[in-house]
Enzyme design. Structure first.
Site, PDB file in Angstrom:
ATOM      1  N   CYS A  78     -41.021 -83.053 -29.519  1.00  0.00           N
ATOM      2  CA  CYS A  78     -39.885 -83.203 -28.604  1.00  0.00           C
ATOM      3  C   CYS A  78     -39.452 -81.798 -28.212  1.00  0.00           C
ATOM      4  O   CYS A  78     -40.297 -81.007 -27.797  1.00  0.00           O
ATOM      5  CB  CYS A  78     -38.766 -84.022 -29.249  1.00  0.00           C
ATOM      6  SG  CYS A  78     -38.253 -83.458 -30.879  1.00  0.00           S
ATOM      7  N   GLY A 136     -38.353 -80.430 -32.344  1.00  0.00           N
ATOM      8  CA  GLY A 136     -39.296 -81.031 -33.283  1.00  0.00           C
ATOM      9  C   GLY A 136     -38.687 -81.421 -34.606  1.00  0.00           C
ATOM     10  O   GLY A 136     -39.404 -81.529 -35.608  1.00  0.00           O
ATOM     11  N   ASP A 183     -35.952 -84.076 -34.753  1.00  0.00           N
ATOM     12  CA  ASP A 183     -35.254 -85.360 -34.653  1.00  0.00           C
ATOM     13  C   ASP A 183     -36.207 -86.464 -34.194  1.00  0.00           C
ATOM     14  O   ASP A 183     -36.637 -87.287 -34.983  1.00  0.00           O
ATOM     15  CB  ASP A 183     -34.066 -85.250 -33.693  1.00  0.00           C
ATOM     16  CG  ASP A 183     -32.946 -84.382 -34.259  1.00  0.00           C
ATOM     17  OD1 ASP A 183     -32.488 -84.669 -35.367  1.00  0.00           O
ATOM     18  OD2 ASP A 183     -32.550 -83.406 -33.596  1.00  0.00           O
ATOM     19  N   ARG A 184     -36.530 -86.471 -32.916  1.00  0.00           N
ATOM     20  CA  ARG A 184     -37.443 -87.487 -32.396  1.00  0.00           C
ATOM     21  C   ARG A 184     -38.845 -87.344 -32.981  1.00  0.00           C
ATOM     22  O   ARG A 184     -39.536 -88.342 -33.237  1.00  0.00           O
ATOM     23  CB  ARG A 184     -37.496 -87.394 -30.870  1.00  0.00           C
ATOM     24  CG  ARG A 184     -36.259 -87.883 -30.167  1.00  0.00           C
ATOM     25  CD  ARG A 184     -36.238 -87.499 -28.703  1.00  0.00           C
ATOM     26  NE  ARG A 184     -35.923 -86.088 -28.513  1.00  0.00           N
ATOM     27  CZ  ARG A 184     -35.738 -85.514 -27.322  1.00  0.00           C
ATOM     28  NH1 ARG A 184     -35.873 -86.239 -26.225  1.00  0.00           N
ATOM     29  NH2 ARG A 184     -35.434 -84.239 -27.231  1.00  0.00           N
TER      30      ARG A 184
END
Length: 624
Positions: A319, A322, A324-325
């Site tokens: 994301c 790098g 969280d998602r």
């Protein structure tokens, strides 16, 4: 939890440390070092691996101090250590480390490409997105200054670097080959990707470039002006950022019927998938903006699984930063492959849960304390979402040309409605608390669409998201959600036409009515598309109420097992994922759940009171 390397107390200790403060490689304690050693032991049960040392965050300040490079899956449960040690490493670890050192400035926060999962010899990797000019020059300049002018990151140290700069294409729009360091660092990034045999790059950003204070602070492969990443399959799959998961919490931890507002000004990335990938899954990718949080997560996971199963090369998922998602999908990939028995096959549920919490989330920099404080419960969503991927349509072990009995097959004639049998032996005396159990199915239509452009969506109408059932509360008052709902295919708010029930549980109309009114165990109930009985949002997904998880996931008990055997046979995959989810929910309730009572006001206090009565929490929120 069974015998293994991980005990219940170690899981509790892990989550307790994780929720207290964010991990930094320069500030590791003895307890964190124990967690890292435990992760190495868990990897070692199945894989031959090599460690790249990131001591004091030399490579990246919020990556693990011990970076694991999986080489191959061991045979014989990893017992023949002498045989395994006699085999030389498959990779030149020193060369990989040098590339990581040189390429780290190519990506935001120096979060370079790192392999974290292996499937059939192919690496699934993670990273941040590409750095913008300010970060590249700022970080590389500081590195050069503090290293006394000897930084590998800022100097072309070999002939390959110089040759890459000489042969790099020039851009007519910039006149100066963009900025000089772009070629050098991104060239090293590409080398690292190719060394790890990555062939597909999946970008979860909803932006083409991240903008702060009017400046492009990050970029992405999909908008690289020089097309440096043209050798890779570039997959743009925009997915809501962690801020959206505050709406998930305020919607009663219910992801069904929760839609992202794609018309926001900063959202300019569209969905783009190469035709060789998009046309084989039977998914109408064109309609991705009309998907709720459940469906968009399911479909993206299907895509990633298809890439690693059918492709000959590895996959990179990232994301922006790098943390969280990216760990959301990395964890789902690791867990679904484990449930299929093709990864970490010797780990039990407690061990795989420990590994993904520690390695995928904590040691790679997810700031759980900050996210909980802001109400952005993406971490809780990840493990609670496992209930939506238990069917064989998410399995890499099932051949798609053979129809197998699955939950979606048995429900295909129900038009969004399912039958639930609530078993007394599963629920105990508090069956009324646990009658709101959802079973959802995924349906999609086929479409050859490849690219869906960014910008406001023409089908998105003005107005707020409708919360079906109980509204979210803000200080005891109804709150108006900020995200909008597509006008088509709204969730049903009530049951439609009834469906036939199995003969062996038919009752007289009077008896059935009495059973439905009192939530008597053994009765069948209609569940609407909202995922709950009578169409109401319930406490079943709340971190404060885990009793319903136990009932909805228990297998083979009394009448429940007997009845469902006539519809669909529970798979080993489902059993394993349910065990992980139930274990996580109990753990999360005990360690973190007390925070919700203070922050969320009346509705959480009510749920907490109910949860305490069924024995999972004491009245004061203390772990039982």
């Amino acid at each position: 939890m069974g015998e293994g390397l991980v005990s219940d107390s170690e899981l509790r200790q892990l989550l307790f440390i994780f929720c207290k403060s964010g991990y930094k490689a320069r500030e590791t304690s003895s307890k964190v070092e124990l967690i890292e050693r435990k992760c190495l032991a868990l990897f070692g049960k199945d894989y031959k691996y090599t460690v790249i040392y990131n001591s004091n965050g030399e490579l990246c300040g919020h990556y693990p101090e011990k970076l694991v490079i999986l080489e191959y899956m061991q045979s014989g449960n990893g017992q023949d250590e002498k045989t395994q040690q006699s085999i030389e490493p498959l990779y030149d670890i020193q060369k990989i480390r040098e590339l990581m050192l040189k390429s780290r400035f190519a990506r935001c926060r120096q979060r370079f490409v790192i392999p974290i999962i292996m499937y059939e010899g192919k690496h699934i990797c993670r990273s941040a997105t590409l750095s913008g000019g300010p970060e590249i020059y700022g970080r590389s300049g500081l590195d050069y200054f503090f290293s006394g002018g000897e930084s590998l990151g800022t100097q072309a140290t070999d002939s390959e670097d110089l040759l890459a700069r000489q042969n790099a294409p020039t851009s007519s729009s910039t006149g100066s080959n963009e900025w000089p360091l772009f070629d050098r660092f991104r060239g090293q990034d590409i080398k690292l990707l190719k060394m790890l045999s990555v062939g597909c790059i999946s970008d979860l950003m909803v932006e083409n470039k991240k903008v702060k204070f009017g400046m492009n602070v990050s970029s992405s492969e999909k908008v690289d002006k020089e097309h440096r990443y043209a050798d890779f399959d570039l997959v743009s799959v925009p997915y809501p950022g962690c801020e959206f998961f505050r709406d998930y919490r305020e919607n009663g931890f219910n992801a069904e019927g929760l839609y992202y507002d794609w018309s926001q000004d900063f959202v300019d990335a569209g969905l783009s998938i190469p035709e060789n990938l998009s046309s084989k899954l039977g998914i109408d990718w064109k309609s991705y903006r009309s998907w709720d949080l459940v469906k968009i997560t399911q479909n993206y996971l299907k895509l990633f699984l298809h890439v690693v199963k059918e492709g000959e090369t590895g996959l990179l998922v990232h994301c922006i930063s790098g943390w969280d998602r990216t760990p959301l999908f990395v964890s789902l990939l690791r867990l679904t492959l484990w449930a299929d028995g093709v990864a970490h096959r010797n780990l039990n549920a407690a061990e795989i849960l420990y590994l993904t919490i520690a390695y995928d989330w904590m040691l790679f920099g997810h700031n759980l304390s900050d996210r909980i404080g802001k109400g952005e419960d993406i971490f809780f969503f990840c493990f609670n979402f496992l209930k939506h991927i238990t069917s064989d349509e998410f399995s890499v072990a099932v051949k798609r040309n053979k129809r197998s009995v699955s939950r979606t097959d048995s429900e295909s004639c129900m038009d969004g409605m399912v039958l639930l049998d609530v078993d007394k032996q599963c629920l105990g005396s508090n069956s009324s608390l646990n009658s709101n159990i959802s079973v959802t199915s995924l349906s999609s239509t086929s479409s050859p669409i490849l690219i869906c452009t960014g910008g406001p969506h023409e089908d998105i109408t003005n107005g707020s998201l409708r919360c079906y059932g109980s509204p979210a509360l803000d200080n005891g008052k109804p709150r108006t959600p900020t995200h909008r709902e597509p006008p088509r295919s709204p969730p049903a708010t009530s049951a439609t036409s009834p469906v036939a029930v199995p003969r062996q549980i038919r009752r007289s109309s009077g008896e059935a009515a009495k059973s439905a009114a009192s939530s008597t165990c053994g009765s069948w109930q209609l569940v609407s598309q909202t995922g709950s009985v009578k169409g109401h949002v319930s406490s079943r997904d709340s971190p404060l109420s885990v009793h319903s998880d136990v009932s909805s996931s228990s297998s083979g008990t009394a009448s429940t097992g007997a009845v469902f055997d006539s519809i669909c046979e529970e798979s080993e995959r489902k059993r394993k994922l349910d065990e992980v989810r139930i274990t996580f929910n109990k753990l999360y309730c005990a360690i973190i759940g007390s925070r919700y009572t203070v922050e969320s006001g009346g509705i959480s206090s009510m749920i907490d009171s109910i949860a305490s009565k069924v024995g999972f929490r004491s009245g004061r929120g203390t772990p039982v």
